[in-house]
Design a protein around this motif. Sequence first.
Motif, PDB file in Angstrom:
ATOM      1  N   ALA A  87      48.890  80.337  63.762  1.00 38.23           N
ATOM      2  CA  ALA A  87      48.162  79.337  62.975  1.00 38.23           C
ATOM      3  C   ALA A  87      47.375  79.999  61.856  1.00 38.23           C
ATOM      4  O   ALA A  87      46.986  81.172  61.943  1.00 38.23           O
ATOM      5  N   GLN A  88      47.152  79.228  60.795  1.00 39.69           N
ATOM      6  CA  GLN A  88      46.300  79.643  59.678  1.00 39.69           C
ATOM      7  C   GLN A  88      45.009  78.840  59.769  1.00 39.69           C
ATOM      8  O   GLN A  88      45.049  77.615  59.912  1.00 39.69           O
ATOM      9  N   SER A  89      43.870  79.518  59.660  1.00 40.92           N
ATOM     10  CA  SER A  89      42.596  78.833  59.828  1.00 40.92           C
ATOM     11  C   SER A  89      41.601  79.231  58.744  1.00 40.92           C
ATOM     12  O   SER A  89      41.590  80.380  58.297  1.00 40.92           O
ATOM     13  N   SER A  90      40.764  78.252  58.348  1.00 41.61           N
ATOM     14  CA  SER A  90      39.689  78.513  57.388  1.00 41.61           C
ATOM     15  C   SER A  90      38.333  78.542  58.085  1.00 41.61           C
ATOM     16  O   SER A  90      37.306  78.408  57.438  1.00 41.61           O
ATOM     17  N   ARG A  91      38.347  78.710  59.361  1.00 42.27           N
ATOM     18  CA  ARG A  91      37.107  78.815  60.137  1.00 42.27           C
ATOM     19  C   ARG A  91      37.367  79.676  61.354  1.00 42.27           C
ATOM     20  O   ARG A  91      38.527  79.855  61.788  1.00 42.27           O
ATOM     21  N   PRO A  92      36.312  80.228  61.975  1.00 41.91           N
ATOM     22  CA  PRO A  92      36.516  81.040  63.186  1.00 41.91           C
ATOM     23  C   PRO A  92      36.843  80.176  64.394  1.00 41.91           C
ATOM     24  O   PRO A  92      36.594  78.963  64.411  1.00 41.91           O
ATOM     25  N   LEU A  93      37.381  80.812  65.401  1.00 43.12           N
ATOM     26  CA  LEU A  93      37.655  80.129  66.666  1.00 43.12           C
ATOM     27  C   LEU A  93      36.358  79.686  67.340  1.00 43.12           C
ATOM     28  O   LEU A  93      35.312  80.331  67.191  1.00 43.12           O
ATOM     29  N   THR A  94      36.432  78.586  68.052  1.00 42.60           N
ATOM     30  CA  THR A  94      35.271  78.120  68.819  1.00 42.60           C
ATOM     31  C   THR A  94      35.359  78.643  70.250  1.00 42.60           C
ATOM     32  O   THR A  94      36.424  79.057  70.727  1.00 42.60           O
ATOM     33  N   GLY A  95      34.233  78.588  70.958  1.00 43.43           N
ATOM     34  CA  GLY A  95      34.219  78.984  72.366  1.00 43.43           C
ATOM     35  C   GLY A  95      35.128  78.105  73.206  1.00 43.43           C
ATOM     36  O   GLY A  95      35.784  78.578  74.147  1.00 43.43           O
ATOM     37  N   GLU A  96      35.191  76.810  72.845  1.00 41.08           N
ATOM     38  CA  GLU A  96      36.048  75.882  73.583  1.00 41.08           C
ATOM     39  C   GLU A  96      37.521  76.250  73.438  1.00 41.08           C
ATOM     40  O   GLU A  96      38.292  76.197  74.407  1.00 41.08           O
ATOM     41  N   GLU A  97      37.922  76.644  72.227  1.00 41.62           N
ATOM     42  CA  GLU A  97      39.320  77.025  72.000  1.00 41.62           C
ATOM     43  C   GLU A  97      39.677  78.298  72.758  1.00 41.62           C
ATOM     44  O   GLU A  97      40.769  78.411  73.335  1.00 41.62           O
ATOM     45  N   GLN A  98      38.752  79.245  72.775  1.00 39.84           N
ATOM     46  CA  GLN A  98      38.991  80.475  73.530  1.00 39.84           C
ATOM     47  C   GLN A  98      39.086  80.192  75.022  1.00 39.84           C
ATOM     48  O   GLN A  98      39.925  80.766  75.731  1.00 39.84           O
ATOM     49  N   ALA A  99      38.233  79.272  75.496  1.00 43.89           N
ATOM     50  CA  ALA A  99      38.254  78.919  76.917  1.00 43.89           C
ATOM     51  C   ALA A  99      39.562  78.232  77.292  1.00 43.89           C
ATOM     52  O   ALA A  99      40.151  78.498  78.357  1.00 43.89           O
ATOM     53  N   THR A 100      40.037  77.346  76.430  1.00 46.04           N
ATOM     54  CA  THR A 100      41.303  76.655  76.688  1.00 46.04           C
ATOM     55  C   THR A 100      42.444  77.656  76.766  1.00 46.04           C
ATOM     56  O   THR A 100      43.322  77.556  77.648  1.00 46.04           O
ATOM     57  N   ALA A 101      42.460  78.628  75.863  1.00 45.83           N
ATOM     58  CA  ALA A 101      43.509  79.651  75.883  1.00 45.83           C
ATOM     59  C   ALA A 101      43.475  80.425  77.194  1.00 45.83           C
ATOM     60  O   ALA A 101      44.522  80.673  77.818  1.00 45.83           O
ATOM     61  N   LYS A 102      42.283  80.787  77.630  1.00 46.00           N
ATOM     62  CA  LYS A 102      42.148  81.563  78.866  1.00 46.00           C
ATOM     63  C   LYS A 102      42.650  80.769  80.068  1.00 46.00           C
ATOM     64  O   LYS A 102      43.318  81.311  80.961  1.00 46.00           O
ATOM     65  N   GLU A 103      42.375  79.463  80.057  1.00 48.46           N
ATOM     66  CA  GLU A 103      42.854  78.606  81.148  1.00 48.46           C
ATOM     67  C   GLU A 103      44.384  78.570  81.192  1.00 48.46           C
ATOM     68  O   GLU A 103      44.977  78.385  82.255  1.00 48.46           O
ATOM     69  N   ARG A 104      45.016  78.769  80.046  1.00 45.22           N
ATOM     70  CA  ARG A 104      46.473  78.684  79.960  1.00 45.22           C
ATOM     71  C   ARG A 104      47.149  80.046  80.064  1.00 45.22           C
ATOM     72  O   ARG A 104      48.351  80.171  79.827  1.00 45.22           O
TER      73      ARG A 104
END
Length: 366
Positions: free
Chosen positions: A143-160
């Motif tokens: 993905a291309q992003s214009s903002r940093p990752l959020t804690g929620e997004e990192q947590a979701t990735a870890k769950e998966r």
Amino acid sequence: MDNTNQRKALINSEIALFLRGLIIGKVLTIIVIGGLLWWFLKPNLPRTSVNSSTAQNGKSVSNYVSNNNESNNGSTFQTVADVPPDSFNYGGSTAWASIRQLVDSQIQSDRPELQLHYVNPVNGSPGSSSGIRMLLDGKIDFAQSSRPLTGEEQATAKERGFTLEQRLVGRDGIAVVVNPSLNVPGLTVDQLQQIYLGKITNWNQVGGPNLPITAFSQRPEDADTVIFPSNSDLKGQALGSSVQYVYSATEAVRQLSKTPGGVYYASARSVVFQCSVKALPLGQTSGQLITPYREPMVPLEQCPRQRNQLNTEAIKNGSYPMIANLFVIIKQNKGQEQQIGNAYANLLLTDQGQKAIEHAGFVGVP
């Protein structure tokens, strides 16, 4: 006797003409031979790109990048190793549009074994948030992003069962734009935030006319850029109930052109060049306002013959108060997604990639 003298004079004249022609012929022969020797033995002079001035004006970045490589001894798209030869899907920030159009096309030209396809979300508007969601859901490869990752997004990735890495490849500003008829000196970052929280509702509260504020925004779940940083006390607060949501920056610009009290924030690269809106100076305090465009501002009546240009110097030196970092979001799963994410980031971080990003209207990274 007279005839004999005349014949002698005529013969002498013809001989003189013949000798003169012979001398001239030899001189011309020497000149031609000398010219040919100079041509074949001349030193190799550096070639200059006839497209460089065009690229500076944003008309032909691909040609500029390609021709510039002839004299560039730095890293290029060709020097990047471990580029997987396959077709990949990616998505995310609309602010990256010029990179996809100008830089990614050059990558694929130089590395034909790699094919990239931009994918829009099925639900919601395209942007950084929706792109990261698609990556988490396995619908795209990076993905291309214009903002940093959020804690929620990192947590979701870890769950998966994997993690997400954000690789910084460029910088942009966040610009605030209004209707061209609005007369207001500028905004502080706090005033902008208070407008979107619904606490400042009239332009006369910030030095403008007695005119209600109409704030436009992408929905937070689809947002391309953010004005409430993750380390801010305001992070996570709901936007004001009067905020009007738009699908994209294009729709917002169209709405602003017919809304005298309208305001919108977006990637500076997306809106500073537009003719139908006006970008406002922005600052941490009202006494330190910095323009997102290079001064002087181009008058509306001169656009589009002339357009405002991005204040890259202020973004580069950090004096502009709202910076949007450009990240490649990479799925760390030891699979092909990780390989293409790393390869794409490495391509953009080459000398050739960084120059291309700058000519696409952004600022490179140190």
